[in-house]
Design a protein around this motif. Structure first.
Motif, PDB file in Angstrom:
ATOM      1  N   UNK A  10     -10.706 -16.952 103.913  1.00 21.66           N
ATOM      2  CA  UNK A  10     -10.655 -18.287 103.314  1.00 21.66           C
ATOM      3  C   UNK A  10      -9.363 -18.472 102.524  1.00 21.66           C
ATOM      4  N   UNK A  11      -9.007 -17.463 101.700  1.00 26.68           N
ATOM      5  CA  UNK A  11      -7.795 -17.546 100.888  1.00 26.68           C
ATOM      6  C   UNK A  11      -6.554 -17.657 101.766  1.00 26.68           C
ATOM      7  N   UNK A  12      -6.497 -16.859 102.836  1.00 24.18           N
ATOM      8  CA  UNK A  12      -5.336 -16.901 103.732  1.00 24.18           C
ATOM      9  C   UNK A  12      -5.213 -18.254 104.422  1.00 24.18           C
ATOM     10  N   UNK A  13      -6.369 -18.845 104.771  1.00 27.54           N
ATOM     11  CA  UNK A  13      -6.341 -20.150 105.434  1.00 27.54           C
ATOM     12  C   UNK A  13      -5.785 -21.235 104.524  1.00 27.54           C
ATOM     13  N   UNK A  14      -6.229 -21.258 103.269  1.00 21.52           N
ATOM     14  CA  UNK A  14      -5.740 -22.255 102.312  1.00 21.52           C
ATOM     15  C   UNK A  14      -4.263 -21.996 101.995  1.00 21.52           C
ATOM     16  N   UNK A  15      -3.906 -20.722 101.840  1.00 17.58           N
ATOM     17  CA  UNK A  15      -2.511 -20.372 101.553  1.00 17.58           C
ATOM     18  C   UNK A  15      -1.594 -20.852 102.674  1.00 17.58           C
ATOM     19  N   UNK A  16      -2.039 -20.695 103.906  1.00 17.90           N
ATOM     20  CA  UNK A  16      -1.243 -21.136 105.061  1.00 17.90           C
ATOM     21  C   UNK A  16      -1.039 -22.649 105.033  1.00 17.90           C
ATOM     22  N   UNK A  20       2.624 -24.384 104.668  1.00 19.42           N
ATOM     23  CA  UNK A  20       3.060 -25.209 105.795  1.00 19.42           C
ATOM     24  C   UNK A  20       3.182 -26.687 105.426  1.00 19.42           C
ATOM     25  N   UNK A  21       2.829 -27.032 104.183  1.00 20.44           N
ATOM     26  CA  UNK A  21       2.981 -28.406 103.731  1.00 20.44           C
ATOM     27  C   UNK A  21       1.821 -29.311 104.056  1.00 20.44           C
ATOM     28  N   UNK A  22       0.754 -28.772 104.655  1.00 20.08           N
ATOM     29  CA  UNK A  22      -0.437 -29.586 104.917  1.00 20.08           C
ATOM     30  C   UNK A  22      -1.045 -30.020 103.586  1.00 20.08           C
ATOM     31  N   UNK A  23      -1.126 -29.055 102.659  1.00 13.75           N
ATOM     32  CA  UNK A  23      -1.516 -29.355 101.280  1.00 13.75           C
ATOM     33  C   UNK A  23      -0.246 -29.371 100.443  1.00 13.75           C
ATOM     34  N   UNK A  24      -0.033 -30.423  99.672  1.00 14.10           N
ATOM     35  CA  UNK A  24       1.220 -30.603  98.956  1.00 14.10           C
ATOM     36  C   UNK A  24       1.024 -30.429  97.445  1.00 14.10           C
ATOM     37  N   UNK A  25       2.120 -30.168  96.718  1.00 17.90           N
ATOM     38  CA  UNK A  25       2.016 -30.022  95.269  1.00 17.90           C
ATOM     39  C   UNK A  25       1.282 -31.187  94.624  1.00 17.90           C
ATOM     40  N   UNK A  26       0.296 -30.872  93.794  1.00 16.18           N
ATOM     41  CA  UNK A  26      -0.497 -31.893  93.130  1.00 16.18           C
ATOM     42  C   UNK A  26      -1.785 -32.236  93.838  1.00 16.18           C
ATOM     43  N   UNK A  27      -1.928 -31.853  95.114  1.00 17.73           N
ATOM     44  CA  UNK A  27      -3.171 -32.129  95.840  1.00 17.73           C
ATOM     45  C   UNK A  27      -4.334 -31.373  95.211  1.00 17.73           C
TER      46      UNK A  27
END
Length: 470
Positions: A10-16, A20-27
């Motif tokens: 789970x942690x590796x998936x979110x980190x990826x 990769x920019x799918x999740x951006x700063x502040x999300x």
């Protein structure tokens, strides 16, 4: 499915997704409860996922709001270079510089980015005072008698219990108390080395270790060191015929903040053991991890007592209490003789008070708060450096500890920066302090153990602006 695998997956998936920019700063990330429902995991597993992502500085928590992608993800500061020390030492300049920096220690009105200890504001001072009072009541004759030579039994027992966290499996009989961490290292070096012997260390390295080795007449061989993973194993193998002992800070080394991977620790222990070269392990920063679990130690992989494990509470609880210890393995008799000769006994009242503090569970609660504060400090330091320091500045990425290593372009000399900053009542630690060689002139160590305030931010901003003038 294995619980450990679920947590890392789970942690590796979110980190990826973050990288990769799918999740951006502040999300904003899902809540712990939502994570449990989405992945069908327990609350503990979900919390561990968030702790792991926090330790990588990928996310940050905001009280009453939840977890968010860290603003640091928009900060692109490169890592410092791997050190490449030579075999030529010149310690005169280092000694003089250390004296200049440390002569101001304790001076009022200075902001100390230079001294690698936590601020008193991060320590449980009121609770410790109560433990000191209680210790005077509990101990025979108010603590005026000598302790047994090996040290306070209760304290040794509590240290042994805590060793299970990093795979130490120590008993109280394996431990000898000392008057602080440097006293522990000093006993080890005196027990194992003699003038003219060669000791291998990290480069850069904590100045106190360099001075201690020099003072005992040892030749210092500095090893190439990566800012994230510590010493290079291949470099260690090449110098084996030249060295008599080795001293390392594997967990969150000062000044880099590097942490050796478990496989590197295991291989280091194996190499040194096979060649009958003692390893002194300094683990004073091991409890200050930012991740979900404490890192293992070299001592975790010690099968024949060749590792002398040293630690203290100087970086975590009370620098002035001078409480340290050694698990000396097969060298215990030598350490005991040295303690008898040099100190006989540790301070009874202080050791009893610390033992009670550990036994009560207050220590672990304190560490949880302190680790959080240090991690937040690290993130704030890096953001400020990115905003105000010269272009091209590089920083280490510690996963724990008290140190942040900063590398400037070659034309910026941090000894000159120190002179400029001290006039502004700001003290930094120039990189030349951390080596016996002509290197790291463009580097410095910053202690992240100060409380993060607007004043701290402004002082750090001033250092960056001064560096731009050089």
């Amino acid at each position: 499915m294995n619980k450990e695998f679920i947590y890392t997956e789970i942690a590796d998936g979110i980190a990826s997704q973050i990288r990769n920019g799918v999740l951006k700063p502040g999300d904003r990330l899902p809540s712990v409860r939502m994570m449990c429902r989405e992945h069908q995991v327990s609350m503990n597993t979900a919390k561990r996922v968030f702790l792991e992502l926090e330790s990588q500085s990928l996310i940050e928590s905001k009280p009453q709001s939840g977890y968010f992608v860290s603003s640091l993800m928009s900060v692109k500061l490169p890592l410092p270079e791997v050190s490449r020390p030579s075999l030529i030492a010149n310690n005169d300049e280092q000694d003089e510089l250390i004296s200049r920096v440390y002569e101001n220690m304790g001076k009022k009105g200075l902001t100390f980015f230079s001294i690698g200890v936590p601020s008193g504001d991060l320590l449980p001072q009121a609770k410790l005072k109560k433990e000191i009072i209680n210790a005077t009541r509990e101990l025979k004759d108010g603590g005026t008698e000598y302790e047994e030579l090996q040290g306070n039994l209760k304290l040794r027992r509590m240290i042994a219990v805590r060793s299970l966290q990093w795979g130490g499996n120590l008993s109280e009989d394996d431990l000898v108390t000392t008057n602080g961490g440097m006293n522990a290292l000093s006993f080890c070096l005196m027990a194992l080395g003699k003038p003219g012997d060669t000791i291998a260390i990290e480069s850069p390295c904590y100045p106190g270790i360099l001075q201690l080795a020099n003072g005992l007449g040892l030749n210092v061989l500095e090893l190439p060191t990566h800012p994230t993973t510590g010493i290079e194993i291949e470099a260690l193998k090449k110098v084996i015929p030249k060295i008599d002992l080795c001293l390392l800070i594997p967990n969150f080394n000062s000044p880099l903040g590097s942490c050796m991977p478990d496989e590197n620790k295991k291989e280091t222990v194996r190499i040194l053991s096979e060649n009958n070269i003692p390893l002194i392990e300094d683990d004073v920063y091991g409890d200050l991890y930012f991740g979900s679990s404490r890192p293992k130690c070299c001592k975790s992989f010690d099968k024949d007592g060749n590792v002398l494990y040293c630690s203290s509470i100087s970086k975590t609880l009370a620098p002035g209490y001078r409480v340290g210890w050694i698990a000396p393995g097969r060298y215990k008799d030598k350490i005991m003789k040295l303690k008898l000769l040099h100190s006989t006994s540790s301070i009874s009242i202080v050791n009893e008070a610390v033992a009670n503090f550990l036994k009560s569970g207050k220590y672990e609660k304190h560490l949880q708060q302190m680790r959080k504060a240090l991690q937040n400090n690290y993130q704030n330091y890096v953001q400020t450096i990115a905003d105000y320091f010269p272009e091209g500045t590089k920083t280490s990425r510690p996963q724990g500890g008290l140190s942040l290593w900063v590398e400037f372009d070659q034309h910026i000399r941090t000894t000159e920066l120190y002179d400029m900053a001290i006039k502004q009542n700001i003290s930094i630690a120039p990189g030349r302090m951390f080596t016996l060689q002509d290197q790291f002139e463009n580097c410095m160590r910053l202690c992240i153990g100060l409380p993060w305030t607007e004043e701290t931010r402004l002082c750090l901003q001033k250092v960056g602006n001064l560096a731009k003038k050089i």
